[in-house]
Design a protein around this motif. Structure first.
Motif, PDB file in Angstrom:
ATOM      1  N   LEU A   7      48.404 -34.021  13.926  1.00 33.40           N
ATOM      2  CA  LEU A   7      49.234 -33.770  15.097  1.00 33.40           C
ATOM      3  C   LEU A   7      49.470 -35.043  15.904  1.00 33.40           C
ATOM      4  CD1 LEU A   7      50.606 -31.973  17.254  1.00 33.40           C
ATOM      5  CD2 LEU A   7      48.331 -31.672  18.264  1.00 33.40           C
ATOM      6  N   ASP A  60      51.674 -37.511  14.176  1.00 34.23           N
ATOM      7  CA  ASP A  60      53.087 -37.129  14.220  1.00 34.23           C
ATOM      8  C   ASP A  60      53.665 -37.319  15.620  1.00 34.23           C
ATOM      9  OD1 ASP A  60      53.034 -36.497  11.561  1.00 34.23           O
ATOM     10  OD2 ASP A  60      52.820 -34.331  11.857  1.00 34.23           O
ATOM     11  N   VAL A  61      52.933 -36.831  16.629  1.00 31.68           N
ATOM     12  CA  VAL A  61      53.427 -36.912  18.004  1.00 31.68           C
ATOM     13  C   VAL A  61      53.544 -38.363  18.447  1.00 31.68           C
ATOM     14  CG1 VAL A  61      52.856 -36.416  20.412  1.00 31.68           C
ATOM     15  CG2 VAL A  61      52.583 -34.641  18.678  1.00 31.68           C
ATOM     16  N   ASP A 106      56.251 -40.256  16.418  1.00 30.43           N
ATOM     17  CA  ASP A 106      57.601 -39.925  16.871  1.00 30.43           C
ATOM     18  C   ASP A 106      57.904 -40.566  18.217  1.00 30.43           C
ATOM     19  OD1 ASP A 106      57.929 -38.428  14.598  1.00 30.43           O
ATOM     20  OD2 ASP A 106      57.575 -36.493  15.570  1.00 30.43           O
ATOM     21  N   ASP A 107      56.907 -40.532  19.122  1.00 31.55           N
ATOM     22  CA  ASP A 107      57.111 -41.121  20.450  1.00 31.55           C
ATOM     23  C   ASP A 107      57.338 -42.625  20.369  1.00 31.55           C
ATOM     24  OD1 ASP A 107      56.959 -38.757  21.757  1.00 31.55           O
ATOM     25  OD2 ASP A 107      54.941 -39.027  22.550  1.00 31.55           O
ATOM     26  N   VAL A 127      46.935 -34.996  25.023  1.00 32.03           N
ATOM     27  CA  VAL A 127      48.167 -34.556  24.364  1.00 32.03           C
ATOM     28  C   VAL A 127      48.808 -33.495  25.248  1.00 32.03           C
ATOM     29  CG1 VAL A 127      49.195 -33.579  22.287  1.00 32.03           C
ATOM     30  CG2 VAL A 127      47.168 -35.025  22.104  1.00 32.03           C
ATOM     31  N   TYR A 133      50.782 -27.358  21.835  1.00 31.79           N
ATOM     32  CA  TYR A 133      50.701 -27.529  20.385  1.00 31.79           C
ATOM     33  C   TYR A 133      49.586 -26.611  19.881  1.00 31.79           C
ATOM     34  CZ  TYR A 133      53.400 -31.782  21.257  1.00 31.79           C
ATOM     35  OH  TYR A 133      54.374 -32.667  21.652  1.00 31.79           O
ATOM     36  N   SER A 183      54.300 -38.235  24.978  1.00 33.74           N
ATOM     37  CA  SER A 183      53.504 -37.009  25.039  1.00 33.74           C
ATOM     38  C   SER A 183      52.045 -37.268  25.386  1.00 33.74           C
ATOM     39  CB  SER A 183      53.578 -36.273  23.695  1.00 33.74           C
ATOM     40  OG  SER A 183      54.907 -35.923  23.382  1.00 33.74           O
TER      41      SER A 183
END
Length: 731
Positions: free
Chosen positions: A148, A151-152, A155-156, A389, A393, A652
């Motif tokens: 997680l 990925d988060v 992406d950020d 985070v 999620y 995030s």
């Protein structure tokens, strides 16, 4: 360019050396991590499935559901060592109210790569949830959270990098109205970043770095690379507009802005070097990376940039913004920021008012900064834990639900034992005494006690849960101190080398390390910056003023952080939930970064003021001239930094959000209130005392801030009287 290519190829050949597992720990936690790293424990990633009743009434038992979970995860072929609360040996925990139960297991294969194999397991657990809609069934653990966060965060970071470069280009294009003038600073900044990344791969073989170092280098490289290019290009174009030839304009830019870049770069490097004194692996890696990118950007701005400008010549001013767009962007921008020689309407209006009423300006601006700084005295540091985070999620929601149902899971701890044979009878006897004494304190959760032994039986880990809310919680920290001072010494401490380890102990050791080194870091940065400014401008007052103004802007940034992230002002606007504290590593990090970046503006402006004063202008006129001629470049650079840092404020992760907002707020405060109001007002009030230098410091080297001939400032400036060109000295 050859250097960048060579450094990149060399860096790719050797690869960047990441930190060892123990290098980001401190004190007793670091010693424990070193022992564990060498103990040969299997590298596994543990996962947990929560089975929880919905509503206020719990089912009779979760036996059938737990068995369904066992079968589902085993069917993936990716897990082992599955435990449920109904196993005869080593059962998994079930909550005291019988409303929550856990199923635990390990991912097969290496733990550090488990996140790449965990998705089928997550899908299998989701299938069990669909079969039991009346219950809450969710998975959380090292692999699933790693997937997680990867990925988060990935992406950020990609989004931030994709937005920051176009944003920077757009501001430069609006400021210059010329394509090449906007592209060249970006080229210099990005090549400096690439070259420094290559160098980092080489130096990291000796001093390992955290993976976040390269992201920080992009931020700092973009900031200083664009700043230095702007300083240089603006001065070169200014001299060309006055009728200088191409070579002479470049010579003047090198003698003025080039020197300012050199002084500024060295000052920034000194500030970043302060992080070496923390003794913390992450900070030391940050220092290494930021020093490299600033050094490469500084050298590139003083060597490669003049060569590019010489090749391009006046084509750098070729306009690409025409017609209505130009009227709406370029003209408006220049009214605010100023053109090549003027300060812009806004800057001129502010500066005129400030110099007309300097006392009022100092009181208002100083009072505002002091007011913003007051909340900083209430600054509390902590670790956000699962709250780092932000957003909803499934994995993080499950973590929080587990922490709520099983309080001991919020603060896991471990006691690491090292002996010739940790399974020997006398050691096992003391382990049992340790367990009895620890549980007797009332500060340990009995549901999470367990013992693990490494293959050669030289290291054992006593796993347990602490009562409290986790890292930075007083109850949890008291439990760690109880273990270290009252439980371990009279039991296992008698028969083995022992260390108390875990998330709570790690935060305590980190804070203790910083507490002992922060005064040293502050003293080092402030003292060396003072010496550099004193030597560069031959003025005791100018050096002290620079330090005080920079400290004010940093203190105000701390205050903004406390109001926003600690008090929760603006939660809805910034889309976060306050934890009531600031992440523990951020205050020192912000001080070092902000102090270094603030010096960019101060050195550049002060260099222009001193240049004008040395050429004969009275101090007030020199201040007006210096502020107005640097207004455009300082504002453009500030808008770029604020924009780039603000992008990180949308991420995030709460820690990154705090960093981005803190940096953006500080740069905005520094480039407006401090540089546009406090600096000119203070210098107006001080007058000739700005250049005070005691006679006993007369041995300091004389650095010419001018270009070397009498007409470099144009015919509109008065000739200097001999007495006006000599710094004020008082014996």
């Amino acid at each position: 360019m050859g250097f960048v290519v060579t450094a990149t190829l060399a860096g790719n050949a050797v690869g960047t050396k990441g930190m060892e597992p123990w290098e980001d720990d401190n004190g007793e936690s670091r010693k424990a991590a070193i022992v564990l790293d060498a103990a040969g424990f299997p590298d596994v990633a543990g996962e947990t499935v929560l089975i929880q009743a919905k509503g206020s009434t719990a089912p009779a038992d979760f036996r059938a559901v737990a068995e369904d979970v066992r079968k589902a995860v085993l069917a993936t072929g990716a897990v082992e060592n599955v435990r449920t609360p109904y196993d005869a040996e080593e059962p998994a925990p079930i909550s005291q109210d019988r409303r929550s139960a856990l199923v635990t297991f390990d991912m097969k294969g290496e733990g550090k790569t488990a996140k790449e194999r965990v998705q089928p397991v997550i899908d299998a657990v989701a299938g069990v949830q669909r079969g039991h809609p009346g219950l809450r069934i969710g998975q959380a653990g090292e692999a699933s959270s790693g997937l997680l966060i990867g990925d988060v965060l990935g992406d950020d970071l990609v989004r931030a990098e994709l937005l920051s470069i176009p944003l920077t280009f757009g501001i430069l294009l609006a400021a210059f109205g010329a394509l090449l003038a906007a592209v060249v600073p970006l080229v210099v900044a990005f090549t400096a970043y690439l070259g420094s990344i290559g160098l980092l791969a080489l130096t990291s073989q000796f001093l390992h770095v955290d993976s976040a170092t390269t992201n920080l280098m992009l931020l700092i490289g973009l900031a200083v690379g664009v700043d230095y290019s702007l300083f240089y290009i603006r001065r070169e174009r200014e001299e060309r507009a006055r009728g200088r030839g191409r070579e002479r304009a470049l010579e003047i830019a090198a003698a003025t802005s080039g020197r300012a870049v050199l002084i500024s770069g060295i000052t920034v490097i000194v500030a970043m070097a302060g992080m070496f004194l923390t003794g913390n692996g992450i900070f030391m890696g940050f220092a290494q990376g930021t020093i490299l990118v600033v050094l490469v950007a500084m050298v590139g701005s003083m060597t490669v940039l003049p060569a590019i400008l010489s090749l391009i010549g006046d084509k750098i001013d070729a306009r690409v913004v025409h017609g209505t767009v130009r009227k709406l962007t370029g003209r408006t921008w220049r009214r605010v920021l100023g053109g090549r020689e003027g300060g812009g309407r806004v800057w001129n209006a502010i500066l005129t008012a400030v110099l007309r009423r300097p006392i009022v300006s100092v009181l208002l601006a100083g009072g505002l900064l002091v007011g913003l700084s007051v909340p900083a005295f209430d600054l509390r540091t902590g670790e956000p834990g699962t709250a780092d985070v932000q957003g909803s999620y499934p994995v993080m929601d499950t973590f929080r639900a587990i922490e709520e149902a099983f309080p001991g899971n919020k603060a896991p701890a471990a006691v690491v034992l090292k002996a010739d044979d940790v399974t020997a009878p006398h050691v096992r006897k003391e382990v049992e005494r340790f367990r009895e004494l620890a549980l007797g304190t009332g500060e340990i959760d009995p549901a999470f006690f367990g013992v693990s032994v490494n293959p050669d039986k030289t290291v054992a880990v006593l796993n347990l849960g602490l009562k409290g809310k986790g890292p930075s919680d007083e109850t949890s920290e008291h439990a760690v101190r109880t273990l270290r001072e009252r439980v371990v010494p009279p039991t296992v401490g008698l028969v083995a080398e022992t260390y108390v380890y875990g998330s709570v102990a790690g935060v305590m050791d980190f804070n203790a390390q910083l507490g002992s080194t922060v005064p040293l870091v502050f003293t080092f940065v402030l003292l060396l910056a003072f010496v550099l400014l004193l030597a560069s401008f031959r003025s005791l007052v100018a050096a002290v003023t620079a330090i005080v103004l920079n400290l004010l802007s940093v203190a105000a940034a701390y205050g903004v952080l406390v109001m926003v992230f600690q008090y929760g002002w603006g939660e809805n606007l910034l889309n976060f939930e306050s934890t009531g504290s600031i992440v523990s590593w951020l205050p020192l990090f912000l001080f070092v970064i902000l102090f270094g970046l603030s010096m960019d503006y101060h050195v550049f402006i002060l260099s222009r003021i001193r240049e004008a004063f040395d050429r004969g202008m009275p101090t007030e006129q020199a201040v007006t001239h210096g502020i107005r001629t640097t207004a455009g470049v300082v504002s453009s650079a500030a808008f770029i930094m604020v924009g780039v840092f603000a992008i990180f404020g949308t991420m995030s992760l709460l820690s990154f959000k705090e960093m981005g907002i803190g940096l953006a707020a500080a740069i905005l405060i520094d480039a407006t209130i401090v540089r546009a109001v406090l600096l000119p007002a203070t210098m107006k009030l001080l007058g000739e005392a700005n250049w005070y230098l005691p006679r006993w410091l007369g041995w300091l080297p004389v650095l010419e801030h001018g270009a070397g001939d009498d007409d470099d400032e144009g015919p509109d400036e008065p000739d200097a009287l001999p007495s006006e060109r000599i710094p004020v000295t008082v014996g």
